[in-house]
Motif scaffolding. Structure first.
Motif, short mmCIF file in Angstrom:
data_model
loop_
_atom_site.label_atom_id
_atom_site.label_comp_id
_atom_site.label_asym_id
_atom_site.label_seq_id
_atom_site.Cartn_x
_atom_site.Cartn_y
_atom_site.Cartn_z
N ALA A 274 -10.15 -14.89 2.96
CA ALA A 274 -8.91 -14.39 3.54
C ALA A 274 -7.75 -14.75 2.62
O ALA A 274 -7.73 -15.83 2.04
CB ALA A 274 -8.68 -14.97 4.93
N VAL A 275 -6.80 -13.83 2.48
CA VAL A 275 -5.65 -14.02 1.60
C VAL A 275 -4.38 -13.91 2.43
O VAL A 275 -4.20 -12.93 3.18
CB VAL A 275 -5.62 -12.99 0.45
CG1 VAL A 275 -4.43 -13.21 -0.46
CG2 VAL A 275 -6.91 -13.05 -0.34
N VAL A 276 -3.51 -14.88 2.29
CA VAL A 276 -2.24 -14.92 3.02
C VAL A 276 -1.11 -14.73 2.01
O VAL A 276 -0.98 -15.51 1.07
CB VAL A 276 -2.08 -16.24 3.79
CG1 VAL A 276 -0.70 -16.29 4.45
CG2 VAL A 276 -3.18 -16.39 4.83
N CYS A 277 -0.30 -13.70 2.23
CA CYS A 277 0.87 -13.43 1.38
C CYS A 277 2.10 -13.37 2.27
O CYS A 277 2.10 -12.68 3.30
CB CYS A 277 0.75 -12.11 0.63
SG CYS A 277 -0.58 -12.06 -0.58
N GLY A 278 3.14 -14.07 1.89
CA GLY A 278 4.37 -13.99 2.66
C GLY A 278 5.08 -12.66 2.48
O GLY A 278 5.84 -12.25 3.35
N ASP A 279 4.81 -11.98 1.37
CA ASP A 279 5.46 -10.70 1.06
C ASP A 279 4.47 -9.57 1.32
O ASP A 279 3.46 -9.45 0.61
CB ASP A 279 5.90 -10.69 -0.41
CG ASP A 279 6.62 -9.40 -0.79
OD1 ASP A 279 6.83 -8.55 0.09
OD2 ASP A 279 7.00 -9.27 -1.98
N PRO A 280 4.72 -8.69 2.33
CA PRO A 280 3.79 -7.59 2.61
C PRO A 280 3.63 -6.63 1.42
O PRO A 280 2.54 -6.09 1.20
CB PRO A 280 4.42 -6.88 3.81
CG PRO A 280 5.33 -7.90 4.43
CD PRO A 280 5.83 -8.74 3.30
N ASP A 281 4.72 -6.39 0.66
CA ASP A 281 4.62 -5.50 -0.49
C ASP A 281 3.69 -6.10 -1.55
O ASP A 281 2.92 -5.37 -2.21
CB ASP A 281 6.00 -5.25 -1.10
CG ASP A 281 6.89 -4.44 -0.16
OD1 ASP A 281 6.33 -3.68 0.66
OD2 ASP A 281 8.12 -4.57 -0.25
N LEU A 282 3.78 -7.41 -1.75
CA LEU A 282 2.89 -8.07 -2.70
C LEU A 282 1.44 -7.93 -2.25
O LEU A 282 0.54 -7.71 -3.08
CB LEU A 282 3.26 -9.55 -2.83
CG LEU A 282 2.32 -10.41 -3.70
CD1 LEU A 282 2.29 -9.89 -5.12
CD2 LEU A 282 2.75 -11.87 -3.65
N ALA A 283 1.20 -8.01 -0.96
CA ALA A 283 -0.17 -7.85 -0.44
C ALA A 283 -0.68 -6.45 -0.74
O ALA A 283 -1.85 -6.27 -1.12
CB ALA A 283 -0.19 -8.13 1.06
#
Length: 603
Positions: A369-378
């Motif tokens: 699982a990958v957690v990114c604070g920035d949805p665009d970066l995800a």
């Protein structure tokens, strides 16, 4: 290339460096059809250009009472009539063929580019612009491509008339030879302004189309939050701007059309007045005057093609520019490493998935699982993991087993890694057709539907199915699944991804539209069904994160922490802030509480 031969076996590689270069490439690609159209156009317009001289010779034969000469002139007129009729029919046939084949080539190129880029296309180009290019712009581009040969044939007839009159009736031919080019070129100073107004109209129409597309796509949500009237009002404003721009553009073209009527009329009056004086002086025969008058009157027809080619270029240039912009996109954006060059061999099964840009490593056969604070970066990370690097600032695609995905053949890369983005699309058809995608065969449709918790979706499809349909797999799904809720569409899309059973499955927020109880069951279903297969889920839901074998935190574009969900929740405040949505004040109080606890324990 004939219409019956469409589609093209291979539409070719377009020159998409600019709009004009793309138009030139299209014209060169169907040079045979252009030459045919030009040849028949020269036959047609050559007959038109020959009429004035035949009429003049006939008048002279009548004046001189030369019957044999009059018969020869009659035969010449008959021959010219056949040339005009045959040339016109064949010119129309070849011109329409050029138009349709050029438009078909552009559509095939756009379809191929859409298939190559997939959902990444709309991240680089607005959906409304893609719609505008694939509909109205295609016709305008085809219009210019086919109009070129007709314009050249018309220009040939104008030159033929001017040169012929200089030899046939030099006294009046000089006036015609000077006047016709002036009439043809008089509108040139107005063309830049007309083109500019046409560009403004196209730009506003493109924005209106984009707004309409976005509004329709989100109509259900807009109605839910009461924003339907707001967006409809915006579209009305955009529509009125398009109307006003179209009126301003039409006014300029009306002025150009008026000039094309007034100046030839003035030239015609000048020829009659000056020619009559020459006839009275005996310097010009009646037949020569009639020939000059007929030549000017006849030239009104080919001169219209001068206006048409100007309009066609004015309208097609921005269309070609938009088409070239879409066709110039590649899986590796400009400046990025890698790119779609010569394909390399596929990696051996069981390789790790790595993103060199962020340092993400997804071990083979595990649930990451990958957690990114920035949805665009995800979203950009998901593109790279699928071998679709579309970052405007560059960067290589992901590596699978040490091999760069973007260096693989397209079908090979897509067979190895499947990416499901945040907004998957459901096409119309039966549920059986929806799940009938290329797959390994190891996962049955029922298992995939069960893992995605689609039981209620199957019931809803059966209820809306016509009488006689007892198997939900035979129930039809409306276009984009609009009859279903957002959560139901999302779960069907997840089932479709699961049934393919790819070596690597990348899911971007696959449960964002479902409730927590359903989400927990889906998380268990994914973990069980994908056991032993590499799975990467970009999410921030604790229910999904807790089922993962490992969780990776991406902070400021790089891997910041790796561990289990509970370890990171306990030890990493940045991870805790993203997953629990803690505010800065809550984080400060939490840290203060930890400090006080440690002080009490040490005391």
């Amino acid at each position: 290339m004939q219409i019956s031969d469409l589609p093209y076996p291979d539409p070719g590689v377009p020159d998409a460096r600019s709009g004009p270069r793309f138009l030139v490439w299209l014209g060169r690609g169907q040079l045979g059809g252009q030459l045919q159209s030009l040849g028949w156009g020269m036959v047609h317009f050559g007959g038109v250009a020959g009429l004035p001289y035949a009429v003049g010779l006939g008048v002279e034969a009548v004046v001189e009472h030369d019957g044999a000469r009059l018969l020869r002139v009659g035969a010449l007129l008959l021959l010219l009539g056949v040339a005009i009729s045959l040339g016109d029919n064949m010119l129309h046939r070849t011109a329409v063929t050029n138009w349709i084949t050029a438009a078909a080539r552009v559509q095939q190129l756009l379809a191929r580019k859409t298939a190559e880029l997939g959902s990444a296309l709309t991240r680089r180009v607005a959906a409304g612009e893609v719609v505008a290019v694939s509909t109205g712009d295609v016709e305008k581009i085809g219009w210019f491509v086919e109009a070129v040969s007709r314009f050249l044939a018309a220009a040939f007839s104008v030159v033929l008339v001017c040169v012929g009159l200089l030899f046939y009736a030099p006294a009046i031919g000089v006036v015609v030879a000077i006047g016709i080019p002036v009439v043809a070129l008089a509108v040139l100073p107005l063309l830049p302004r007309a083109t500019q107004r046409a560009d403004v109209q196209r730009e506003k129409a493109g924005r209106a189309t984009e707004l309409a597309s976005d509004t329709v796509a989100g109509l259900r949500v807009l109605r839910g939050i009461g924003g339907e009237e707001l967006f409809l009002g915006r579209y009305r404003e955009a529509s009125q701007e398009v109307r006003a721009a179209a009126v301003r553009s039409a006014r300029m073209w009306a002025v150009i059309s008026a000039i094309q009527v007034v100046l030839p009329g003035a030239l015609l009056i000048t020829v009659v007045w000056y020619g009559s004086a020459l006839v009275l002086d005996g310097r010009l025969t009646v037949g020569q005057l009639v020939a000059a008058f007929s030549a000017v009157a006849t030239m009104l027809y080919p001169l219209r093609h001068f206006e048409e080619i100007a309009m066609a270029y004015s309208f097609s240039r921005p269309s070609a520019k938009r088409a070239a912009r879409v066709l110039s996109l590649t899986r590796a954006a400009a400046g990025e490493a890698g790119g779609r060059g010569a394909a390399v061999a596929a990696p051996a099964p069981g390789g790790d998935l790595c993103d060199p840009r962020t340092g993400l490593l997804a071990p083979a056969g595990r649930f990451t699982a990958v957690v990114c604070g920035d949805p665009d970066l995800a979203g950009r990370l998901a593109d790279r993991l699928g071998g679709h690097p579309m970052d405007p600032d560059g960067g290589a695609s992901a590596l699978l087993g040490g091999v760069e995905l973007d260096a693989l053949a397209l079908d090979t890369a897509r067979g190895l890694v499947l990416v499901q983005d945040k907004d998957p699309v459901l096409l119309s058809g039966t549920l059986r057709e929806l799940l009938g995608v290329p797959a390994s065969g190891a996962v049955e449709a029922g298992a995939a539907l069960a893992a995605a918790q689609c039981a209620d979706v199957l019931d809803a499809l059966l209820q809306s199915a016509p009488d006689g349909v007892s198997d939900p797999m035979d129930a039809r799904i409306t276009e984009r699944g609009r009859s279903l809720s957002g959560g139901q569409r999302q779960r069907l899309a997840l089932a479709r991804s699961l049934v393919t059973d790819p070596e690597v499955l990348v899911l971007d927020e696959p449960t964002s539209a479902v409730d927590s109880h359903t989400e927990a069951r889906i998380a268990d279903g994914i973990a069980a069904l994908r056991a032993g297969r590499t799975t990467v889920v970009l999410a921030s839901s604790p229910l999904l994160l807790d089922r993962a074998d490992q969780v990776v935190l991406i902070h400021e574009g790089a891997v910041a922490a790796v561990g289990t969900h509970r370890e990171l929740l306990r030890d990493d405040r940045r991870y805790r802030a993203v997953v629990t949505r803690e505010t800065e004040e809550e984080q400060r109080l939490s840290r203060l509480g930890h400090v006080l606890t440690e002080i009490e324990e040490s005391a």
